[in-house]
Design an enzyme around this catalytic site. Structure first.
Site, PDB file in Angstrom:
ATOM      1  N   THR A 111      -3.389  -5.775  -2.108  1.00 58.19           N
ATOM      2  CA  THR A 111      -4.651  -6.360  -1.674  1.00 58.19           C
ATOM      3  C   THR A 111      -5.817  -5.430  -1.982  1.00 58.19           C
ATOM      4  O   THR A 111      -5.637  -4.201  -2.071  1.00 58.19           O
ATOM      5  CB  THR A 111      -4.599  -6.629  -0.153  1.00 58.19           C
ATOM      6  OG1 THR A 111      -5.891  -6.990   0.323  1.00 58.19           O
ATOM      7  CG2 THR A 111      -4.157  -5.379   0.612  1.00 58.19           C
ATOM      8  N   ASP A 112      -7.007  -6.000  -2.091  1.00 53.43           N
ATOM      9  CA  ASP A 112      -8.199  -5.164  -2.274  1.00 53.43           C
ATOM     10  C   ASP A 112      -8.575  -4.415  -0.998  1.00 53.43           C
ATOM     11  O   ASP A 112      -9.378  -3.473  -1.024  1.00 53.43           O
ATOM     12  CB  ASP A 112      -9.384  -5.997  -2.764  1.00 53.43           C
ATOM     13  CG  ASP A 112      -9.799  -7.124  -1.823  1.00 53.43           C
ATOM     14  OD1 ASP A 112      -9.153  -7.311  -0.767  1.00 53.43           O
ATOM     15  OD2 ASP A 112     -10.772  -7.836  -2.150  1.00 53.43           O
ATOM     16  N   GLU A 113      -7.990  -4.802   0.127  1.00 54.26           N
ATOM     17  CA  GLU A 113      -8.332  -4.160   1.396  1.00 54.26           C
ATOM     18  C   GLU A 113      -7.929  -2.683   1.437  1.00 54.26           C
ATOM     19  O   GLU A 113      -8.436  -1.923   2.280  1.00 54.26           O
ATOM     20  CB  GLU A 113      -7.711  -4.919   2.566  1.00 54.26           C
ATOM     21  CG  GLU A 113      -8.245  -6.337   2.704  1.00 54.26           C
ATOM     22  CD  GLU A 113      -7.749  -7.052   3.944  1.00 54.26           C
ATOM     23  OE1 GLU A 113      -7.752  -6.441   5.024  1.00 54.26           O
ATOM     24  OE2 GLU A 113      -7.343  -8.224   3.821  1.00 54.26           O
ATOM     25  N   TYR A 124      -3.017  -2.989   8.786  1.00 51.69           N
ATOM     26  CA  TYR A 124      -2.490  -3.780   7.669  1.00 51.69           C
ATOM     27  C   TYR A 124      -2.803  -3.109   6.339  1.00 51.69           C
ATOM     28  O   TYR A 124      -1.911  -2.833   5.523  1.00 51.69           O
ATOM     29  CB  TYR A 124      -3.071  -5.197   7.687  1.00 51.69           C
ATOM     30  CG  TYR A 124      -2.938  -5.904   6.364  1.00 51.69           C
ATOM     31  CD1 TYR A 124      -1.680  -6.171   5.825  1.00 51.69           C
ATOM     32  CD2 TYR A 124      -4.062  -6.291   5.627  1.00 51.69           C
ATOM     33  CE1 TYR A 124      -1.544  -6.807   4.590  1.00 51.69           C
ATOM     34  CE2 TYR A 124      -3.938  -6.920   4.400  1.00 51.69           C
ATOM     35  CZ  TYR A 124      -2.684  -7.178   3.884  1.00 51.69           C
ATOM     36  OH  TYR A 124      -2.550  -7.791   2.663  1.00 51.69           O
ATOM     37  N   LYS A 173      -0.324  -1.324   3.467  1.00 47.10           N
ATOM     38  CA  LYS A 173      -0.291  -1.781   2.074  1.00 47.10           C
ATOM     39  C   LYS A 173      -0.661  -0.647   1.130  1.00 47.10           C
ATOM     40  O   LYS A 173      -0.100  -0.522   0.030  1.00 47.10           O
ATOM     41  CB  LYS A 173      -1.230  -2.974   1.881  1.00 47.10           C
ATOM     42  CG  LYS A 173      -0.738  -4.265   2.516  1.00 47.10           C
ATOM     43  CD  LYS A 173       0.582  -4.757   1.924  1.00 47.10           C
ATOM     44  CE  LYS A 173       0.440  -5.235   0.497  1.00 47.10           C
ATOM     45  NZ  LYS A 173       1.738  -5.811  -0.008  1.00 47.10           N
ATOM     46  N   PRO A 200     -12.049  -4.799  15.651  1.00 44.62           N
ATOM     47  CA  PRO A 200     -12.195  -3.373  15.341  1.00 44.62           C
ATOM     48  C   PRO A 200     -11.897  -3.090  13.867  1.00 44.62           C
ATOM     49  O   PRO A 200     -10.995  -3.684  13.279  1.00 44.62           O
ATOM     50  CB  PRO A 200     -11.148  -2.707  16.241  1.00 44.62           C
ATOM     51  CG  PRO A 200     -10.846  -3.705  17.304  1.00 44.62           C
ATOM     52  CD  PRO A 200     -11.022  -5.046  16.672  1.00 44.62           C
TER      53      PRO A 200
END
Length: 346
Positions: A130-132, A155, A159, A286
């Site tokens: 993911t780009d997160e 999360y 990742k 948050p």
């Protein structure tokens, strides 16, 4: 080509399975069948002779080794993951177990298979991320494959760790790994706790439509079937040791996205009042990243992939699909945590 897909009963994984079968590949779908999985997602291909399914946990090394040995894949596409940020805030341990330990276990099973098979050049382990993992952007710029990692929630942190493991297994052991990092996905079969289906289903039920904080968080949106095609392109043609950013090329705020869906709902299922009247601003979560944007130049230049579905087209398709498929989403609304605000325990 024989492809083992982990998490193939989930949202993105099932899109990959359906697309792979449509392209003529043989697929082994490996899924633990957690709360967010649904075998109905692959019902359209389950009778295909090239499709098979195994219920198994990626954290179970013996099971993974046996399945890989029996199926003898040309590629492993690793999509199995805990993926809902709000749930990761409440239960980070489950994300550490699946996203980190599970990825390690799968990498080791894949490495042994690849080594025992004589290290074939054509084998690929495709780690889907993911780009997160890159954290939050300022008001300008976009994530590239060289952006530094700066995850801000459990999360994305897990990742990011999984991405690093995949890279390390390539650099240290030579395992032919390719990686991809995608922007926010939407489309048919997305689990009802994610933003787009929440907006559609709450509007349909006449319930308030929650928008976190100010609603100004910016995201790049990618139609899931475009993403599935990109992932198969990376798995089959990507250079080993290379990562590819995948995005839809359309950035807008969460509030703008919600308002767009409401306008589509007004057209497809008029309610006598604008659905936007149901929008309600709620406390932010948050560690909520302010902005994501994807620079997809590499995959476009090197592999020739481009998204085909515009955001407006994709949202119209998605709203229409949910309106026509209550038999799919209604039972899922009864599953644990769905419809209840999560991620406020920090």
């Amino acid at each position: 080509m024989k492809i083992l897909v982990t998490g193939g009963a989930g949202f993105i994984g099932s899109a990959v399975v359906r697309e792979a079968i449509s392209q003529g590949h043989s697929v082994l779908n490996v899924d633990k069948l957690t709360y967010a999985s649904c075998l109905t997602n692959v019902r359209t291909v389950e009778q295909n002779l090239g499709y098979s399914f195994a219920q198994a946990d990626i954290c179970d090394g013996q099971a993974m080794a046996a399945l890989i040995s029996q199926f003898r894949p040309d590629a492993i596409m690793h999509l199995a993951a805990e993926s809902h940020v709000d749930r990761s805030i409440d239960r980070p341990g489950a994300f550490v177990a699946t996203n980190i330990s599970g990825t390690y276990t799968l990498l080791e099973a894949a490495r042994k298979y690849w080594q025992d098979a004589g290290r074939p050049d054509g084998f690929r382990f495709h780690h889907v991320s993911t780009d997160e993992v890159f954290g939050s952007l300022a008001d300008t710029g976009a994530f590239t494959e060289d952006s530094p990692y700066a995850p801000n929630n459990p999360y994305s942190a897990t990742k990011a760790a999984a991405d690093h493991l995949a890279r390390a297994w390539h650099e240290t052991y030579g395992l032919p790994v390719v990686l991809s990092n995608c922007s926010n996905n939407y489309g048919p079969y997305q689990f009802p706790e994610k933003l787009v289906p929440v907006v559609i289903l709450n509007a349909l039920a006449g319930l308030s439509i929650p928008v976190y904080g100010s609603g100004k968080h910016m995201r790049d949106w990618l139609y899931v079937e475009d993403h599935a095609q990109a992932l198969l392109t990376v798995a089959t043609n990507g250079a080993t040791g290379r990562s590819y950013n995948i995005g839809g090329g359309k950035d807008l705020s969460n509030l703008e996205l919600v308002q767009t869906i409401c306008r589509i709902m007004d057209q497809l299922r008029p309610a006598g009042h604008p659905y936007s009247d149901l929008i309600s601003f709620v406390p932010d979560r948050p560690g909520h990243d302010r902005r994501y944007a994807i620079d997809a130049t590499r995959i476009q230049a090197e592999l020739g992939w481009q998204p085909k579905v515009t955001l407006e087209e994709g949202l119209e398709k998605t709203v229409g699909w949910y309106l026509a498929n209550a038999h799919w989403w209604r039972p899922l609304q009864e599953r644990s945590g769905v419809g209840r605000r999560l991620g406020l325990t920090a």
